[in-house]
Design a protein around this motif. Structure first.
Motif, PDB file in Angstrom:
ATOM      1  N   ARG A   1       0.527  -1.191   0.122  1.00 54.44           N
ATOM      2  CA  ARG A   1       0.069  -0.023  -0.248  1.00 54.44           C
ATOM      3  C   ARG A   1       1.357   1.446  -0.593  1.00 54.44           C
ATOM      4  N   PRO A   2       0.926   1.707  -1.411  1.00 52.40           N
ATOM      5  CA  PRO A   2       1.951   3.117  -1.077  1.00 52.40           C
ATOM      6  C   PRO A   2       1.693   3.604  -0.987  1.00 52.40           C
ATOM      7  N   LYS A   3       2.044   5.259  -0.514  1.00 55.83           N
ATOM      8  CA  LYS A   3       1.410   6.663   0.081  1.00 55.83           C
ATOM      9  C   LYS A   3       1.192   7.332  -0.957  1.00 55.83           C
ATOM     10  N   SER A   4       1.659   7.149  -2.424  1.00 53.76           N
ATOM     11  CA  SER A   4       0.809   7.507  -3.601  1.00 53.76           C
ATOM     12  C   SER A   4       1.755   6.911  -4.507  1.00 53.76           C
ATOM     13  N   ILE A   5       0.799   6.856  -5.370  1.00 57.17           N
ATOM     14  CA  ILE A   5       1.411   6.535  -7.097  1.00 57.17           C
ATOM     15  C   ILE A   5       1.113   7.854  -8.240  1.00 57.17           C
ATOM     16  N   GLN A   6       2.490   7.947  -8.767  1.00 59.03           N
ATOM     17  CA  GLN A   6       2.542   9.141  -9.322  1.00 59.03           C
ATOM     18  C   GLN A   6       3.345   8.670 -10.863  1.00 59.03           C
ATOM     19  N   LEU A   7       2.887   9.277 -12.046  1.00 60.79           N
ATOM     20  CA  LEU A   7       3.645   9.003 -12.886  1.00 60.79           C
ATOM     21  C   LEU A   7       4.098  10.453 -13.821  1.00 60.79           C
ATOM     22  N   ALA A   8       5.219   9.307 -14.463  1.00 59.10           N
ATOM     23  CA  ALA A   8       6.742  10.079 -15.256  1.00 59.10           C
ATOM     24  C   ALA A   8       6.208   9.853 -16.396  1.00 59.10           C
ATOM     25  N   VAL A   9       6.389  10.088 -17.720  1.00 59.41           N
ATOM     26  CA  VAL A   9       6.869   9.785 -19.116  1.00 59.41           C
ATOM     27  C   VAL A   9       7.603  10.207 -19.695  1.00 59.41           C
ATOM     28  N   LEU A  10       8.349   9.929 -20.685  1.00 53.43           N
ATOM     29  CA  LEU A  10       9.181  10.113 -21.382  1.00 53.43           C
ATOM     30  C   LEU A  10       8.201  11.028 -22.552  1.00 53.43           C
ATOM     31  N   VAL A  11       6.881  10.759 -23.258  1.00 50.07           N
ATOM     32  CA  VAL A  11       6.196  11.247 -24.664  1.00 50.07           C
ATOM     33  C   VAL A  11       5.032  10.718 -23.983  1.00 50.07           C
ATOM     34  N   ASP A  12       4.054  12.122 -23.919  1.00 53.43           N
ATOM     35  CA  ASP A  12       2.103  11.851 -23.524  1.00 53.43           C
ATOM     36  C   ASP A  12       1.765  11.635 -24.922  1.00 53.43           C
ATOM     37  N   ARG A  13       1.668  10.528 -25.709  1.00 49.24           N
ATOM     38  CA  ARG A  13       0.620  10.996 -27.753  1.00 49.24           C
ATOM     39  C   ARG A  13      -0.410  11.045 -27.831  1.00 49.24           C
ATOM     40  N   GLY A  14      -1.311  11.010 -26.323  1.00 50.10           N
ATOM     41  CA  GLY A  14      -2.942  10.857 -26.112  1.00 50.10           C
ATOM     42  C   GLY A  14      -3.238  10.180 -26.730  1.00 50.10           C
ATOM     43  N   HIS A  15      -4.542  10.219 -26.958  1.00 49.43           N
ATOM     44  CA  HIS A  15      -5.829   8.968 -27.165  1.00 49.43           C
ATOM     45  C   HIS A  15      -5.958   8.033 -26.020  1.00 49.43           C
ATOM     46  N   ARG A  16      -6.148   9.310 -24.742  1.00 48.85           N
ATOM     47  CA  ARG A  16      -6.628   9.021 -23.534  1.00 48.85           C
ATOM     48  C   ARG A  16      -7.639   7.263 -23.533  1.00 48.85           C
ATOM     49  N   GLU A  17      -8.130   6.384 -23.105  1.00 44.16           N
ATOM     50  CA  GLU A  17      -8.756   5.470 -23.561  1.00 44.16           C
ATOM     51  C   GLU A  17      -9.719   5.205 -21.816  1.00 44.16           C
ATOM     52  N   LEU A  18      -8.759   5.502 -21.015  1.00 48.17           N
ATOM     53  CA  LEU A  18      -8.852   5.487 -19.030  1.00 48.17           C
ATOM     54  C   LEU A  18      -8.909   6.643 -18.926  1.00 48.17           C
ATOM     55  N   PRO A  19      -9.148   7.255 -17.210  1.00 49.95           N
ATOM     56  CA  PRO A  19      -9.400   8.775 -16.703  1.00 49.95           C
ATOM     57  C   PRO A  19      -8.233   8.713 -16.394  1.00 49.95           C
ATOM     58  N   ILE A  20      -6.735   8.712 -17.050  1.00 47.19           N
ATOM     59  CA  ILE A  20      -5.479   8.711 -16.068  1.00 47.19           C
ATOM     60  C   ILE A  20      -4.192   9.439 -17.074  1.00 47.19           C
ATOM     61  N   ARG A  21      -3.953  10.408 -16.434  1.00 45.06           N
ATOM     62  CA  ARG A  21      -2.770  11.659 -16.654  1.00 45.06           C
ATOM     63  C   ARG A  21      -1.744  11.253 -15.676  1.00 45.06           C
ATOM     64  N   ALA A  22      -0.387  11.476 -16.178  1.00 41.94           N
ATOM     65  CA  ALA A  22       1.107  11.967 -16.066  1.00 41.94           C
ATOM     66  C   ALA A  22       1.297  12.632 -14.754  1.00 41.94           C
ATOM     67  N   ASP A  23       2.074  12.409 -13.952  1.00 41.69           N
ATOM     68  CA  ASP A  23       2.123  14.181 -13.672  1.00 41.69           C
ATOM     69  C   ASP A  23       3.799  14.419 -13.819  1.00 41.69           C
TER      70      ASP A  23
END
Lengths: 173, 338
Positions: free
Chosen positions: A115-137
Protein backbone atom coordinates in the motif's frame (compact mmCIF):
# COMPACT_ATOMS: atom_id res chain seq x y z
CA UNK A 1 13.39 13.90 -29.91
CA UNK A 2 17.14 13.75 -30.11
CA UNK A 3 19.36 12.33 -27.38
CA UNK A 4 19.94 15.91 -26.14
CA UNK A 5 16.17 16.49 -25.92
CA UNK A 6 15.77 13.27 -23.97
CA UNK A 7 18.57 14.22 -21.60
CA UNK A 8 17.09 17.65 -20.91
CA UNK A 9 13.56 16.29 -20.46
CA UNK A 10 14.76 13.73 -17.90
CA UNK A 11 16.73 16.39 -16.01
CA UNK A 12 13.66 18.59 -15.88
CA UNK A 13 11.51 15.70 -14.68
CA UNK A 14 14.04 14.95 -11.93
CA UNK A 15 13.94 18.60 -10.82
CA UNK A 16 10.14 18.68 -10.89
CA UNK A 17 9.89 15.49 -8.87
CA UNK A 18 12.23 16.88 -6.21
CA UNK A 19 10.31 20.14 -6.13
CA UNK A 20 6.85 18.57 -5.88
CA UNK A 21 7.85 15.87 -3.44
CA UNK A 22 10.01 18.32 -1.45
CA UNK A 23 13.07 16.14 -1.75
CA UNK A 24 13.51 12.45 -2.31
CA UNK A 25 12.41 11.19 1.09
CA UNK A 26 10.49 7.86 0.82
CA UNK A 27 10.66 8.01 -2.96
CA UNK A 28 10.84 4.77 -4.98
CA UNK A 29 11.21 4.83 -8.75
CA UNK A 30 9.53 1.97 -10.56
CA UNK A 31 10.27 1.59 -14.25
CA UNK A 32 7.81 -0.29 -16.41
CA UNK A 33 9.31 -3.04 -18.54
CA UNK A 34 10.99 -2.64 -20.90
CA UNK A 35 12.03 0.95 -21.60
CA UNK A 36 10.67 2.50 -18.44
CA UNK A 37 13.39 0.72 -16.49
CA UNK A 38 16.41 2.52 -17.98
CA UNK A 39 14.44 5.79 -17.87
CA UNK A 40 13.81 5.30 -14.15
CA UNK A 41 17.51 4.59 -13.61
CA UNK A 42 18.46 7.76 -15.43
CA UNK A 43 16.06 9.88 -13.38
CA UNK A 44 17.51 8.31 -10.22
CA UNK A 45 21.02 9.25 -11.41
CA UNK A 46 19.94 12.87 -11.92
CA UNK A 47 18.35 12.97 -8.46
CA UNK A 48 21.62 11.69 -7.05
CA UNK A 49 23.55 14.39 -8.90
CA UNK A 50 21.25 17.16 -7.73
CA UNK A 51 20.62 16.11 -4.13
CA UNK A 52 23.17 13.36 -3.39
CA UNK A 53 20.39 10.97 -2.44
CA UNK A 54 20.32 7.37 -3.59
CA UNK A 55 16.73 6.56 -4.61
CA UNK A 56 15.77 2.87 -4.96
CA UNK A 57 14.86 1.82 -8.51
CA UNK A 58 12.70 -1.19 -9.36
CA UNK A 59 11.36 -2.86 -12.49
CA UNK A 60 7.71 -3.74 -12.98
CA UNK A 61 6.27 -6.08 -15.59
CA UNK A 62 2.55 -5.76 -16.17
CA UNK A 63 1.93 -8.67 -18.57
CA UNK A 64 0.07 -10.64 -15.91
CA UNK A 65 -2.22 -7.67 -15.19
CA UNK A 66 -3.15 -6.77 -18.74
CA UNK A 67 -6.82 -6.76 -19.76
CA UNK A 68 -6.08 -8.24 -23.18
CA UNK A 69 -4.49 -11.61 -22.35
CA UNK A 70 -6.75 -13.31 -24.90
CA UNK A 71 -5.78 -10.79 -27.59
CA UNK A 72 -2.01 -10.66 -27.27
CA UNK A 73 0.61 -12.90 -25.82
CA UNK A 74 3.11 -10.50 -24.32
CA UNK A 75 6.48 -11.61 -23.15
CA UNK A 76 6.55 -11.78 -19.36
CA UNK A 77 9.63 -10.06 -17.97
CA UNK A 78 10.89 -10.02 -14.41
CA UNK A 79 9.41 -7.75 -11.77
CA UNK A 80 12.04 -6.69 -9.28
CA UNK A 81 11.33 -3.99 -6.77
CA UNK A 82 14.15 -3.95 -4.20
CA UNK A 83 12.22 -2.38 -1.29
CA UNK A 84 8.78 -2.81 0.27
CA UNK A 85 6.56 -0.13 -1.24
CA UNK A 86 4.28 0.22 1.80
CA UNK A 87 3.99 3.90 2.78
CA UNK A 88 6.43 4.89 0.04
CA UNK A 89 5.89 7.51 -2.65
CA UNK A 90 6.07 5.47 -5.82
CA UNK A 91 6.96 7.18 -9.06
CA UNK A 92 6.01 5.00 -12.02
CA UNK A 93 8.15 5.64 -15.08
CA UNK A 94 7.22 4.64 -18.64
CA UNK A 95 8.35 5.65 -22.08
CA UNK A 96 5.06 6.43 -23.84
CA UNK A 97 1.66 7.25 -22.35
CA UNK A 98 -1.05 6.24 -24.82
CA UNK A 99 -4.38 4.61 -23.92
CA UNK A 100 -3.63 4.49 -20.20
CA UNK A 101 -4.35 0.78 -20.01
CA UNK A 102 -0.77 -0.17 -19.12
CA UNK A 103 -0.81 2.35 -16.28
CA UNK A 104 -4.10 0.91 -15.02
CA UNK A 105 -2.47 -2.53 -15.03
CA UNK A 106 0.63 -1.16 -13.30
CA UNK A 107 -1.44 0.37 -10.51
CA UNK A 108 -3.18 -2.98 -9.97
CA UNK A 109 0.19 -4.72 -9.83
CA UNK A 110 1.57 -2.20 -7.33
CA UNK A 111 -1.42 -2.42 -5.04
CA UNK A 112 -1.02 -6.21 -4.99
CA UNK A 113 2.50 -5.69 -3.64
CA UNK A 114 1.61 -3.30 -0.86
CA UNK A 115 0.00 0.00 0.00
CA UNK A 116 2.10 2.87 -1.25
CA UNK A 117 1.48 6.32 0.23
CA UNK A 118 1.05 7.66 -3.28
CA UNK A 119 1.59 6.66 -6.90
CA UNK A 120 2.69 9.25 -9.43
CA UNK A 121 3.47 8.85 -13.10
CA UNK A 122 6.33 10.18 -15.21
CA UNK A 123 6.49 9.52 -18.97
CA UNK A 124 8.95 10.58 -21.61
CA UNK A 125 6.25 11.05 -24.25
CA UNK A 126 2.52 11.66 -23.90
CA UNK A 127 0.97 10.90 -27.27
CA UNK A 128 -2.69 11.38 -26.30
CA UNK A 129 -5.65 9.05 -27.16
CA UNK A 130 -6.46 8.07 -23.59
CA UNK A 131 -9.10 5.38 -23.10
CA UNK A 132 -9.11 5.65 -19.31
CA UNK A 133 -9.18 8.63 -16.93
CA UNK A 134 -5.42 8.65 -16.35
CA UNK A 135 -2.92 11.49 -16.69
CA UNK A 136 0.82 11.83 -16.11
CA UNK A 137 2.25 14.00 -13.33
CA UNK A 138 5.50 14.59 -15.21
CA UNK A 139 5.77 14.62 -19.00
CA UNK A 140 8.96 14.85 -21.06
CA UNK A 141 7.15 15.96 -24.18
CA UNK A 142 3.56 16.14 -25.34
CA UNK A 143 3.42 14.79 -28.88
CA UNK A 144 0.07 15.03 -30.68
CA UNK A 145 -0.27 11.92 -32.86
CA UNK A 146 -2.71 10.24 -35.15
CA UNK A 147 -4.03 6.84 -34.03
CA UNK A 148 -2.33 5.05 -36.89
CA UNK A 149 1.07 6.48 -36.04
CA UNK A 150 3.53 4.64 -33.85
CA UNK A 151 5.76 6.40 -31.35
CA UNK A 152 9.04 4.59 -30.95
CA UNK A 153 11.28 5.40 -28.04
CA UNK A 154 14.79 4.03 -28.47
CA UNK A 155 17.28 4.11 -25.65
CA UNK A 156 20.99 3.36 -25.54
CA UNK A 157 20.42 0.61 -22.96
CA UNK A 158 17.88 -1.30 -25.05
CA UNK A 159 18.34 -0.14 -28.64
CA UNK A 160 21.87 1.19 -28.96
CA UNK A 161 20.92 4.87 -29.31
CA UNK A 162 18.69 7.56 -27.82
CA UNK A 163 15.85 8.93 -29.95
CA UNK A 164 12.11 9.23 -30.22
CA UNK A 165 10.61 8.80 -33.66
CA UNK A 166 7.11 8.73 -35.03
CA UNK A 167 6.33 6.21 -37.70
CA UNK A 168 3.40 6.38 -40.02
CA UNK A 169 1.07 3.41 -40.16
CA UNK A 170 2.36 1.73 -37.01
CA UNK A 171 -1.04 0.15 -36.58
CA UNK A 172 -2.59 -1.35 -33.50
CA UNK A 173 -1.93 0.07 -30.04
CA UNK B 1 10.08 18.48 -32.70
CA UNK B 2 9.10 15.59 -34.83
CA UNK B 3 11.50 13.31 -36.62
CA UNK B 4 9.78 11.08 -39.09
CA UNK B 5 11.88 8.16 -40.18
CA UNK B 6 11.41 5.29 -42.55
CA UNK B 7 11.08 2.06 -40.54
CA UNK B 8 14.30 0.10 -40.53
CA UNK B 9 14.56 -3.53 -41.40
CA UNK B 10 16.25 -4.36 -38.12
CA UNK B 11 16.29 -2.42 -34.91
CA UNK B 12 19.40 -2.96 -32.82
CA UNK B 13 18.74 -4.98 -29.70
CA UNK B 14 15.02 -4.28 -29.72
CA UNK B 15 13.47 -7.11 -27.73
CA UNK B 16 10.39 -8.64 -29.27
CA UNK B 17 7.25 -7.87 -27.27
CA UNK B 18 5.52 -11.03 -28.40
CA UNK B 19 6.53 -14.56 -27.50
CA UNK B 20 7.63 -17.28 -29.90
CA UNK B 21 4.65 -19.54 -29.35
CA UNK B 22 2.15 -21.02 -31.76
CA UNK B 23 0.78 -24.08 -29.98
CA UNK B 24 -2.72 -25.02 -29.02
CA UNK B 25 -1.77 -28.21 -27.18
CA UNK B 26 1.15 -29.47 -25.13
CA UNK B 27 1.51 -33.15 -25.97
CA UNK B 28 5.24 -33.90 -25.93
CA UNK B 29 8.50 -32.05 -26.34
CA UNK B 30 9.33 -33.61 -29.71
CA UNK B 31 6.94 -30.94 -31.07
CA UNK B 32 8.80 -28.09 -29.37
CA UNK B 33 11.40 -25.97 -31.11
CA UNK B 34 14.27 -24.63 -29.06
CA UNK B 35 12.68 -21.14 -29.26
CA UNK B 36 9.43 -22.48 -27.89
CA UNK B 37 11.18 -24.24 -25.03
CA UNK B 38 13.05 -21.04 -24.24
CA UNK B 39 9.79 -19.09 -24.34
CA UNK B 40 8.38 -21.46 -21.69
CA UNK B 41 11.50 -21.32 -19.52
CA UNK B 42 11.75 -17.52 -19.69
CA UNK B 43 8.08 -17.10 -18.88
CA UNK B 44 8.47 -19.58 -16.01
CA UNK B 45 11.09 -17.46 -14.26
CA UNK B 46 8.72 -14.50 -14.21
CA UNK B 47 5.97 -16.79 -12.90
CA UNK B 48 8.24 -18.04 -10.13
CA UNK B 49 8.54 -14.47 -8.83
CA UNK B 50 4.78 -14.41 -8.32
CA UNK B 51 5.02 -17.56 -6.15
CA UNK B 52 7.41 -15.77 -3.82
CA UNK B 53 5.14 -12.80 -3.19
CA UNK B 54 2.98 -12.27 -0.11
CA UNK B 55 -0.10 -12.17 -2.31
CA UNK B 56 0.28 -15.16 -4.62
CA UNK B 57 -2.41 -14.13 -7.06
CA UNK B 58 -2.46 -12.29 -10.35
CA UNK B 59 -5.61 -11.65 -12.41
CA UNK B 60 -4.15 -12.92 -15.69
CA UNK B 61 -6.49 -15.85 -16.44
CA UNK B 62 -9.63 -14.50 -14.84
CA UNK B 63 -12.61 -16.11 -16.50
CA UNK B 64 -10.69 -19.07 -17.93
CA UNK B 65 -11.61 -22.61 -16.92
CA UNK B 66 -9.08 -25.35 -16.45
CA UNK B 67 -10.12 -28.94 -16.00
CA UNK B 68 -7.81 -31.63 -14.74
CA UNK B 69 -8.82 -35.14 -15.70
CA UNK B 70 -6.72 -37.81 -14.02
CA UNK B 71 -7.12 -41.50 -14.79
CA UNK B 72 -4.03 -42.33 -12.73
CA UNK B 73 -3.03 -41.41 -9.21
CA UNK B 74 -0.99 -38.28 -8.71
CA UNK B 75 -0.26 -35.79 -5.98
CA UNK B 76 2.27 -33.34 -7.25
CA UNK B 77 1.26 -33.03 -10.88
CA UNK B 78 -2.42 -32.56 -10.21
CA UNK B 79 -1.98 -30.17 -7.30
CA UNK B 80 0.70 -28.33 -9.24
CA UNK B 81 -1.67 -27.66 -12.14
CA UNK B 82 -4.41 -26.68 -9.72
CA UNK B 83 -2.14 -24.28 -7.85
CA UNK B 84 -0.79 -22.85 -11.14
CA UNK B 85 -4.31 -22.17 -12.39
CA UNK B 86 -5.46 -20.66 -9.12
CA UNK B 87 -2.47 -18.33 -8.76
CA UNK B 88 -3.34 -17.03 -12.23
CA UNK B 89 -7.01 -16.57 -11.16
CA UNK B 90 -8.40 -19.26 -13.47
CA UNK B 91 -11.20 -21.51 -12.25
CA UNK B 92 -9.91 -25.04 -11.76
CA UNK B 93 -12.05 -28.15 -11.58
CA UNK B 94 -10.48 -31.53 -10.75
CA UNK B 95 -11.90 -34.81 -11.92
CA UNK B 96 -10.49 -38.20 -11.11
CA UNK B 97 -11.54 -41.34 -12.92
CA UNK B 98 -12.82 -43.05 -9.77
CA UNK B 99 -15.48 -40.41 -9.15
CA UNK B 100 -16.34 -39.62 -12.79
CA UNK B 101 -18.70 -41.27 -15.25
CA UNK B 102 -15.74 -43.35 -16.39
CA UNK B 103 -16.71 -45.58 -13.48
CA UNK B 104 -20.09 -46.06 -15.22
CA UNK B 105 -18.38 -47.01 -18.45
CA UNK B 106 -18.31 -43.72 -20.36
CA UNK B 107 -15.60 -43.68 -22.99
CA UNK B 108 -12.66 -41.30 -22.72
CA UNK B 109 -13.76 -39.45 -25.83
CA UNK B 110 -17.31 -38.91 -24.55
CA UNK B 111 -15.99 -37.66 -21.22
CA UNK B 112 -13.72 -35.22 -23.04
CA UNK B 113 -16.48 -33.91 -25.29
CA UNK B 114 -18.73 -33.47 -22.26
CA UNK B 115 -16.05 -31.44 -20.51
CA UNK B 116 -15.42 -29.33 -23.58
CA UNK B 117 -19.14 -28.59 -23.81
CA UNK B 118 -18.92 -27.17 -20.29
CA UNK B 119 -16.67 -24.47 -21.74
CA UNK B 120 -13.32 -25.71 -20.50
CA UNK B 121 -10.48 -23.68 -21.99
CA UNK B 122 -7.72 -26.10 -21.02
CA UNK B 123 -8.07 -29.82 -20.30
CA UNK B 124 -5.16 -31.37 -18.46
CA UNK B 125 -5.17 -35.13 -18.87
CA UNK B 126 -3.28 -38.02 -17.34
CA UNK B 127 -4.05 -41.47 -18.64
CA UNK B 128 -2.48 -44.93 -18.31
CA UNK B 129 -2.67 -45.44 -22.09
CA UNK B 130 0.11 -43.91 -24.16
CA UNK B 131 -1.41 -41.58 -26.74
CA UNK B 132 -4.63 -40.75 -24.91
CA UNK B 133 -3.94 -36.95 -24.95
CA UNK B 134 -3.38 -37.16 -28.72
CA UNK B 135 -6.83 -38.66 -29.12
CA UNK B 136 -8.16 -35.78 -27.05
CA UNK B 137 -6.34 -33.16 -29.10
CA UNK B 138 -7.60 -34.67 -32.35
CA UNK B 139 -11.23 -34.53 -31.33
CA UNK B 140 -11.52 -31.35 -29.29
CA UNK B 141 -12.43 -28.31 -31.36
CA UNK B 142 -11.93 -25.56 -28.79
CA UNK B 143 -10.15 -26.65 -25.67
CA UNK B 144 -6.38 -26.91 -25.36
CA UNK B 145 -5.02 -30.26 -24.22
CA UNK B 146 -2.07 -30.62 -21.86
CA UNK B 147 -0.50 -34.04 -21.44
CA UNK B 148 0.13 -34.61 -17.73
CA UNK B 149 1.53 -38.09 -18.34
CA UNK B 150 0.35 -40.77 -20.76
CA UNK B 151 1.32 -44.39 -20.12
CA UNK B 152 5.03 -44.92 -20.67
CA UNK B 153 5.08 -42.34 -23.45
CA UNK B 154 5.51 -38.74 -22.35
CA UNK B 155 5.35 -36.27 -19.49
CA UNK B 156 6.28 -32.98 -21.12
CA UNK B 157 5.52 -30.64 -18.21
CA UNK B 158 7.85 -32.63 -15.95
CA UNK B 159 10.64 -32.43 -18.53
CA UNK B 160 10.11 -28.68 -18.86
CA UNK B 161 10.36 -28.20 -15.11
CA UNK B 162 13.50 -30.35 -15.08
CA UNK B 163 15.03 -28.21 -17.82
CA UNK B 164 13.99 -25.08 -15.93
CA UNK B 165 15.57 -26.35 -12.70
CA UNK B 166 18.87 -27.17 -14.41
CA UNK B 167 18.96 -23.86 -16.25
CA UNK B 168 18.17 -21.95 -13.09
CA UNK B 169 20.91 -23.73 -11.13
CA UNK B 170 23.58 -23.81 -13.81
CA UNK B 171 22.64 -20.83 -15.96
CA UNK B 172 22.44 -22.94 -19.11
CA UNK B 173 21.65 -26.36 -20.55
CA UNK B 174 23.92 -26.29 -23.57
CA UNK B 175 26.89 -28.59 -23.14
CA UNK B 176 25.91 -29.97 -19.74
CA UNK B 177 26.12 -33.72 -19.12
CA UNK B 178 22.91 -35.13 -17.71
CA UNK B 179 22.91 -38.74 -16.52
CA UNK B 180 19.43 -40.25 -16.46
CA UNK B 181 19.65 -43.27 -14.16
CA UNK B 182 17.42 -46.29 -13.66
CA UNK B 183 14.23 -47.53 -15.25
CA UNK B 184 14.45 -45.47 -18.44
CA UNK B 185 12.33 -47.80 -20.55
CA UNK B 186 9.15 -47.33 -18.50
CA UNK B 187 9.75 -43.70 -17.70
CA UNK B 188 7.67 -41.14 -19.56
CA UNK B 189 9.68 -38.53 -17.66
CA UNK B 190 12.93 -39.81 -19.17
CA UNK B 191 11.46 -39.98 -22.66
CA UNK B 192 10.24 -36.40 -22.59
CA UNK B 193 13.53 -35.33 -21.05
CA UNK B 194 15.42 -37.01 -23.87
CA UNK B 195 13.60 -34.77 -26.36
CA UNK B 196 13.80 -31.64 -24.27
CA UNK B 197 17.40 -31.90 -23.12
CA UNK B 198 18.83 -32.84 -26.50
CA UNK B 199 16.84 -30.02 -28.15
CA UNK B 200 18.42 -27.58 -25.69
CA UNK B 201 21.91 -28.85 -26.44
CA UNK B 202 22.55 -30.87 -23.28
CA UNK B 203 24.43 -34.14 -23.50
CA UNK B 204 22.34 -37.05 -22.22
CA UNK B 205 23.80 -40.24 -20.79
CA UNK B 206 21.31 -43.03 -20.16
CA UNK B 207 22.35 -45.38 -17.41
CA UNK B 208 20.57 -48.49 -16.15
CA UNK B 209 20.18 -52.19 -16.65
CA UNK B 210 20.02 -53.18 -20.35
CA UNK B 211 16.55 -54.65 -19.77
CA UNK B 212 15.31 -51.19 -18.81
CA UNK B 213 16.81 -49.15 -21.67
CA UNK B 214 14.49 -47.53 -24.26
CA UNK B 215 15.96 -49.40 -27.22
CA UNK B 216 12.89 -48.50 -29.31
CA UNK B 217 13.79 -44.79 -29.16
CA UNK B 218 17.49 -45.37 -29.71
CA UNK B 219 17.10 -47.75 -32.63
CA UNK B 220 19.22 -46.91 -35.65
CA UNK B 221 20.95 -43.95 -34.06
CA UNK B 222 24.43 -45.19 -34.93
CA UNK B 223 23.62 -45.71 -38.59
CA UNK B 224 21.04 -42.99 -39.33
CA UNK B 225 22.53 -39.54 -39.96
CA UNK B 226 20.54 -36.81 -38.20
CA UNK B 227 18.94 -39.23 -35.73
CA UNK B 228 17.50 -37.09 -32.91
CA UNK B 229 19.37 -39.13 -30.31
CA UNK B 230 22.57 -39.60 -32.29
CA UNK B 231 24.64 -38.03 -29.51
CA UNK B 232 22.93 -39.83 -26.62
CA UNK B 233 25.23 -42.20 -24.76
CA UNK B 234 24.25 -45.45 -23.09
CA UNK B 235 26.38 -46.43 -20.10
CA UNK B 236 25.65 -49.70 -18.39
CA UNK B 237 27.98 -49.06 -15.46
CA UNK B 238 26.67 -46.43 -13.07
CA UNK B 239 30.05 -45.73 -11.53
CA UNK B 240 31.44 -44.82 -14.96
CA UNK B 241 28.57 -42.46 -15.72
CA UNK B 242 28.83 -40.45 -12.51
CA UNK B 243 32.22 -38.67 -12.44
CA UNK B 244 31.61 -36.45 -15.50
CA UNK B 245 27.94 -35.73 -14.86
CA UNK B 246 26.75 -32.19 -14.14
CA UNK B 247 23.29 -33.49 -13.31
CA UNK B 248 22.01 -36.87 -12.13
CA UNK B 249 18.37 -37.60 -12.71
CA UNK B 250 17.32 -40.65 -10.69
CA UNK B 251 14.13 -42.29 -11.94
CA UNK B 252 11.48 -44.11 -9.95
CA UNK B 253 11.62 -47.85 -10.42
CA UNK B 254 8.12 -48.50 -11.71
CA UNK B 255 7.26 -51.50 -9.61
CA UNK B 256 3.74 -51.51 -11.07
CA UNK B 257 5.23 -52.05 -14.53
CA UNK B 258 7.74 -54.77 -13.57
CA UNK B 259 5.69 -57.90 -14.18
CA UNK B 260 7.87 -59.19 -17.01
CA UNK B 261 10.97 -59.84 -14.94
CA UNK B 262 13.27 -57.09 -16.15
CA UNK B 263 15.05 -57.11 -12.81
CA UNK B 264 15.87 -60.11 -10.61
CA UNK B 265 15.05 -58.43 -7.29
CA UNK B 266 14.62 -55.03 -5.67
CA UNK B 267 17.64 -55.73 -3.51
CA UNK B 268 19.90 -56.35 -6.46
CA UNK B 269 18.49 -53.32 -8.27
CA UNK B 270 19.24 -51.12 -5.27
CA UNK B 271 22.76 -52.54 -4.96
CA UNK B 272 23.62 -51.82 -8.60
CA UNK B 273 21.64 -48.69 -9.42
CA UNK B 274 20.87 -46.78 -6.25
CA UNK B 275 22.14 -43.20 -6.10
CA UNK B 276 23.53 -42.94 -2.58
CA UNK B 277 26.11 -41.03 -0.56
CA UNK B 278 29.00 -43.32 -1.56
CA UNK B 279 28.20 -42.91 -5.23
CA UNK B 280 27.69 -39.14 -4.92
CA UNK B 281 31.25 -39.02 -3.56
CA UNK B 282 32.41 -40.07 -7.04
CA UNK B 283 30.69 -37.07 -8.60
CA UNK B 284 31.70 -33.48 -9.14
CA UNK B 285 31.27 -31.52 -5.93
CA UNK B 286 28.59 -29.31 -7.50
CA UNK B 287 26.56 -32.13 -9.08
CA UNK B 288 22.77 -31.65 -9.04
CA UNK B 289 20.66 -34.59 -7.95
CA UNK B 290 17.13 -34.61 -9.32
CA UNK B 291 14.19 -36.98 -9.02
CA UNK B 292 10.76 -36.49 -10.58
CA UNK B 293 9.00 -38.07 -7.60
CA UNK B 294 7.42 -39.98 -6.08
CA UNK B 295 10.64 -41.47 -4.71
CA UNK B 296 11.12 -45.06 -3.62
CA UNK B 297 13.65 -44.15 -0.98
CA UNK B 298 15.98 -47.08 -0.42
CA UNK B 299 15.47 -48.39 -3.98
CA UNK B 300 16.63 -45.98 -6.69
CA UNK B 301 17.77 -43.28 -4.25
CA UNK B 302 18.92 -43.44 -0.64
CA UNK B 303 17.17 -41.21 1.91
CA UNK B 304 20.48 -39.47 2.69
CA UNK B 305 21.00 -38.60 -0.99
CA UNK B 306 17.37 -37.61 -1.53
CA UNK B 307 17.49 -35.06 1.29
CA UNK B 308 21.18 -34.22 1.08
CA UNK B 309 23.01 -31.11 -0.10
CA UNK B 310 23.05 -32.08 -3.80
CA UNK B 311 19.33 -32.73 -3.98
CA UNK B 312 17.07 -30.19 -5.71
CA UNK B 313 13.97 -32.39 -5.43
CA UNK B 314 11.94 -29.86 -3.44
CA UNK B 315 12.89 -27.02 -5.78
CA UNK B 316 11.71 -29.15 -8.69
CA UNK B 317 8.26 -29.16 -7.10
CA UNK B 318 8.15 -25.35 -6.77
CA UNK B 319 9.46 -24.96 -10.30
CA UNK B 320 6.72 -27.32 -11.48
CA UNK B 321 4.10 -24.79 -10.44
CA UNK B 322 5.96 -21.97 -12.20
CA UNK B 323 6.36 -23.95 -15.42
CA UNK B 324 2.68 -24.96 -15.44
CA UNK B 325 1.69 -21.33 -14.85
CA UNK B 326 3.79 -20.39 -17.87
CA UNK B 327 2.15 -23.06 -20.04
CA UNK B 328 -1.38 -22.11 -19.00
CA UNK B 329 -0.57 -18.46 -19.69
CA UNK B 330 0.84 -19.25 -23.13
CA UNK B 331 -2.04 -21.59 -24.04
CA UNK B 332 -4.72 -19.08 -23.03
CA UNK B 333 -3.36 -16.35 -25.31
CA UNK B 334 -4.77 -15.64 -28.76
CA UNK B 335 -5.48 -18.66 -30.94
CA UNK B 336 -2.84 -17.86 -33.55
CA UNK B 337 0.04 -15.53 -32.80
CA UNK B 338 0.80 -13.27 -35.74
Amino acid sequence: MSSEDIRRALSRIAHEVLEHQRGAQDLVLVGMQTRGVPLARRIAERIKEFESIEVPVGALDISLYRDDVSLRRSRVRPTDIPVAIDSKKVLLVDDVLFTGRSIRAAMDALTDMGRPKSIQLAVLVDRGHRELPIRADYVGKNVPTALDEEVQVRLVETDGRDEVVIQKGGGAP
Amino acid sequence: MRTVQIPEATTVGQPAERVAWNKRHVLDLDEFSRQEMEAVLDTSSAMKDVLHRDIKKVPTLRGKSILTLFYESSTRTRVSFEQAGKVLSADVINISSGTSSAAKGESLLDTLLTLQSMAADVIVIRHPSSGAPYLAARHLGHASVVNAGDGTHAHPTQALLDAFTIREKRGRLEGLRVAIVGDVAHSRVARSNLWGLTRMGAHVVLCGPPTLMPWDLLKGRETTPGHPFGAVEVELDLEKALPDADVIMALRLQKERQQMGAIPSLREYARLWQVNTERLALCRPDVLLMHPGPMNEGVEISPEAAHGPHSVVQEQVTNGVAVRMALLYLLCGPAESS
